[in-house]
Write an enzyme that holds these catalytic residues in place. Sequence first.
Site, PDB file in Angstrom:
ATOM      1  N   HIS A 277       0.866  -1.176   0.000  1.00  0.00           N
ATOM      2  CA  HIS A 277       0.000   0.000   0.000  1.00  0.00           C
ATOM      3  C   HIS A 277       0.899   1.220   0.000  1.00  0.00           C
ATOM      4  CE1 HIS A 277      -3.708   2.283   0.977  1.00  0.00           C
ATOM      5  NE2 HIS A 277      -2.808   3.133   1.395  1.00  0.00           N
ATOM      6  N   CYS A 278       0.783   2.032  -1.026  1.00  0.00           N
ATOM      7  CA  CYS A 278       1.682   3.176  -1.137  1.00  0.00           C
ATOM      8  C   CYS A 278       0.952   4.457  -0.756  1.00  0.00           C
ATOM      9  CB  CYS A 278       2.207   3.290  -2.570  1.00  0.00           C
ATOM     10  SG  CYS A 278       3.438   4.579  -2.752  1.00  0.00           S
TER      11      CYS A 278
END
Lengths: 484, 161
Positions: free
Chosen positions: A193-194
């Site tokens: 998850h960025c």
Amino acid sequence: MLHLRVAEPMRECEYSQISTRSSTPMETPYKKRIPKRRKWQAFPGRNKFYCNGRIMMARQTGVFYLTLVLILVTSGLFFAFDCPFLSMQITPAIPVIGGVLFVFVLGTLFRTSFSDPGVLPRATPDEAADLERQIDVANGSSSGYRPPPRTREVVINGQTVKLKYCFTCKIFRPPRASHCSLCDNCVERFDHHCPWVGNCVGKRNYRFFYMFILSLSFLTIFIFAFVITHVILRSHRYGFLNTLKDSPASVLEVVVCFFSVWSIVGLSGFHTYLISSNQTTNEDIKGSWSSKRGKGNYNPYSYGNIFTNCCAALCGPLPPSLIDRRGFVQLDTPQPITPTNGITMYGSTQSQSHMAAATPLLQSEPVILTDEAFLPGRTSLGGPCSGALPLGGHPTPPTSTPNLSCDNDMLPLRNEQSDGLRHHHTDGGHHHFLTPEEAPSPPGMLPCGSPLGHSHTIQGFYNPASQDSLHEDSVRGLVKLSSV
Amino acid sequence: EISAPWTFHNLQELRHSASLANKVFLQRDYSDGTTCRFQTKFPSELESRIERPLFEDTVKRLNIYYAEAEKMGGQSYLEGCLACATAYLIFLCMETRYEKVLKKIGRYIQEQNEKIYAPRGLLITDPIERGMRVIEISIYEDRGSSGSCSGSSSTSGSSAR
């Protein structure tokens, strides 16, 4: 309008009358009153939707706007202050190339941030019931306190892979899929998850993410190099101090680019390595296919050579989105979230919409507590997880959050304890507690490399938890450490 | 030849006059990796409703179509590179090969339902509507016959699909 407020016995009569008349009972009386709702409005995950479902992002988008501002401001200053000089002194190709890079960076950024990463829709009630039956049959009657963990084993290309059961989505996760706790979705080929792009990176947007960081590396290096060139050339002519006075923006650009270059170029290199070996960040952090785990341990998904792996990741077929955000909710089709207290279909979709789209606060309250409850526990677990990194000599992944890398190895003990919690709470209401396997990323990752204060974003967000959960969690952490 | 006490001439008739008795789910077969394949194991609930070769044929053909959609060859690489070169704007006017094959699969399932499954009181749901997780096969009982609805889902009473 009367139908909803009518007392129970009356409503039941009304309901059974309707069902014999037509095949789609819900639609006929309510059609005029309820406008057709789109599926994104009833989406159970913690995502935000814009443009009537065309754009899909994670809930926290603050860091994404920061990324956007940094890119826009730095590039804008470059085009405004440095390019005129450079295009006259050296060549006008410089702003042109810079412009192309800039457009490409923004394009890939938007594509990464706004598209569906490969979210797996949750199981319909029928499917969930069928799976439960199969699991019960396989495990026999649950004996005592601890039912066995829900896993299935499958042999892929000679390697035994464990498929885990996701308690939130009520499915067995496909291989390489993972549940993102921040977005509360299972994502196919989950990478991480960025927060910088404000979305998960998964099967459908990995190539865009890679091209974003690659082109951003080039842009950063490009701007850095040419701003230095500009300052040097100008200093030759007018002196260094005059240069700084004429073009103060250059200093800012150099500073931003200098700090960005290390992390972005490092990240690009890391992902180039991942692509060429066909691994996800998640797998690499856990060392799933590392030879340290065992002699016969290899990556079953790799095609054997670097070229094929790269082509597969970047030029392979792009699967369509499975969640059909802009489709209309069919009231007679089974909805993934079951209504808890016998309210009508209309009522349940209404509450879903409140949860999913409009007021995330309702869900976020209990979530915050559990998130933070697990967060300190993770610090103690940071050891074994981040220990995997230096071993293989892999470059450390900087900024982006490799979510839940350690969490999936959690003991079954944690699984069904919070499973008990989960069931209790879903009976009482629509609160979704996170299982330990879905808790957010270990801060153990953060010391490894988050030069831009990424860790502060997360810790600033969560409130301090109670003493009890801290203690409980450190005990669990100790148990986990002892079992490794 | 399995004798059926009901005769459904088309899917509409099936939906209107039958009641849902049970649903069978064919799970994904991951033994080949993450590519889309479904298990071809013949479910025991369908033993009395449909001949095994017909059923297996349908599932095998679906697997072939999915493999075709996900195949990585010259054409898909070309499409990928072309799309990248046009900054993916080309997909505003053209649909991807995957989407084309999915449409073909939709038509195939519709045809199979009409010709083979509906006359036997069965209905196959396109896997794309279930997130490509399962092939859902709905088993119907004729309302007139004394079929017990014990295994039915929460949608049984009101929605005869």
